[in-house]
Design an enzyme around this catalytic site. Structure first.
Site, PDB file in Angstrom:
ATOM      1  N   ARG A   1      -5.862   6.697  -6.958  1.00 29.89           N
ATOM      2  CA  ARG A   1      -5.325   6.123  -5.725  1.00 29.89           C
ATOM      3  C   ARG A   1      -4.254   6.998  -5.092  1.00 29.89           C
ATOM      4  O   ARG A   1      -4.156   7.074  -3.867  1.00 29.89           O
ATOM      5  CB  ARG A   1      -4.791   4.718  -6.017  1.00 29.89           C
TER       6      ARG A   1
ATOM      7  N   ASP B   1       3.764 -11.976  -0.916  1.00 27.41           N
ATOM      8  CA  ASP B   1       3.162 -10.891  -1.683  1.00 27.41           C
ATOM      9  C   ASP B   1       3.810  -9.579  -1.241  1.00 27.41           C
ATOM     10  O   ASP B   1       4.335  -9.481  -0.129  1.00 27.41           O
ATOM     11  CB  ASP B   1       1.644 -10.844  -1.472  1.00 27.41           C
TER      12      ASP B   1
END
Length: 294
Positions: free
Chosen positions: A46, A155
């Site tokens: 990533r 979040d």
């Protein structure tokens, strides 16, 4: 030929052990999330993708830009890439049973006046968690028509917050939602997709929160219930202790916190009381002020 050589150079980019260590320490300081060596492949993949998308062929340049904020919102993009958001509706249903059949009864006994019951869901992921809570209250709590409930869902990942606000799900996310609930509270969009009803989406307030950034936490106080399930497993011991303290401060006296089935507040903090209900084990912030009897 030149283009071919350039392409080969790009595909050959790798991260050294030192690069991985520097990035891991930086990400940990900013988020509290610690990547074990076993996550090296996940992180490298990533991180290299973010480097490619931002035009960096060397970690040193990318890391410098990241630290000095030379690339705008790149840190948030990186957080979105590095966080895992795997969930579904009615996960660990026994905890919802405990909440609606036992915990809310205690909350109502100490509720003052007509103030709303405040519930914080963190992490919210793509919305299944707070919407499962809303569905449970609507379908199973007898007092829902007479008592106001405020649901705040947070979040660290902005991409999942966008999806949560949209509220569109596939059959995989809805596999544990019975047909009656699906008929009453979802709209079928076709192509195996369903969208939760507008009035439920409007009832949940979504916000970005990083528990380790104090400026994000202003106003997050006096919650009666916190659902913080499967977040602490991504932290190391020091970050867990810090998060436990922050969540403790966010609870009203006598408030309750639900953790994931593999998490234990008892191993992190001695500030909470352990409550063993019929359906689940829950942690409670002790009372300090005198309790008024119902």
């Amino acid at each position: 030929m030149a283009e071919t050589m350039h392409s080969l150079r790009k595909t050959a980019v790798t991260l050294s052990d030192a690069d991985f260590g520097r990035f891991r320490d930086y990400f940990y300081r900013r988020t509290g999330i610690y990547f074990e060596d076993s996550k090296r492949y996940f992180v490298d993949k990533r991180l290299l993708e973010r480097m490619r998308l931002t035009g960096h062929e060397e970690f040193r340049g990318y890391f410098a830009a990241l630290r000095f904020r030379a690339v705008g919102d790149e840190f948030q993009n990186l957080v979105n890439a590095m966080t895992v958001n795997e969930t579904y509706f009615m996960r660990e249903r026994y905890q919802f049973d405990c909440l609606v059949e036992e915990v809310l009864e205690e909350v109502m006994r100490r509720r003052e006046g007509s103030r709303p019951i405040r519930i914080w869901v963190i992490p919210s992921s793509t919305g299944e968690e707070p919407y499962s809570l809303a569905l449970t209250l609507l379908s199973r709590w007898p007092l829902i028509d007479s008592v106001d409930v405020e649901i705040v869902a947070s979040d660290i990942d902005t991409s999942v917050l966008e999806r949560a606000r949209l509220g569109v799900y596939t059959g995989r996310s809805l596999q544990h939602v019975d047909s009656e609930l699906r008929r009453r509270y979802f709209n079928e969009l076709g192509g195996g997709r369903w969208q939760i009803a507008d009035f439920i989406r409007d009832a949940v307030s979504f916000s970005r929160v990083n528990l380790l950034e104090p400026e994000h936490l202003r106003g997050y106080r006096d919650f009666d219930i916190i659902l913080c399930r499967n977040l602490l497993i991504y932290f190391d011991d020091a970050s867990r202790r810090r998060a436990a303290s922050i969540l403790y401060d966010a609870l009203d006296e006598g408030g309750f916190i639900f953790l994931g089935h593999s998490e234990s507040m008892s191993r992190i903090s001695s500030s909470y009381q352990v409550r063993r209900f019929k359906h689940a084990l829950v942690y409670q912030k002790p009372w300090k002020r005198p309790r008024s009897e119902p």
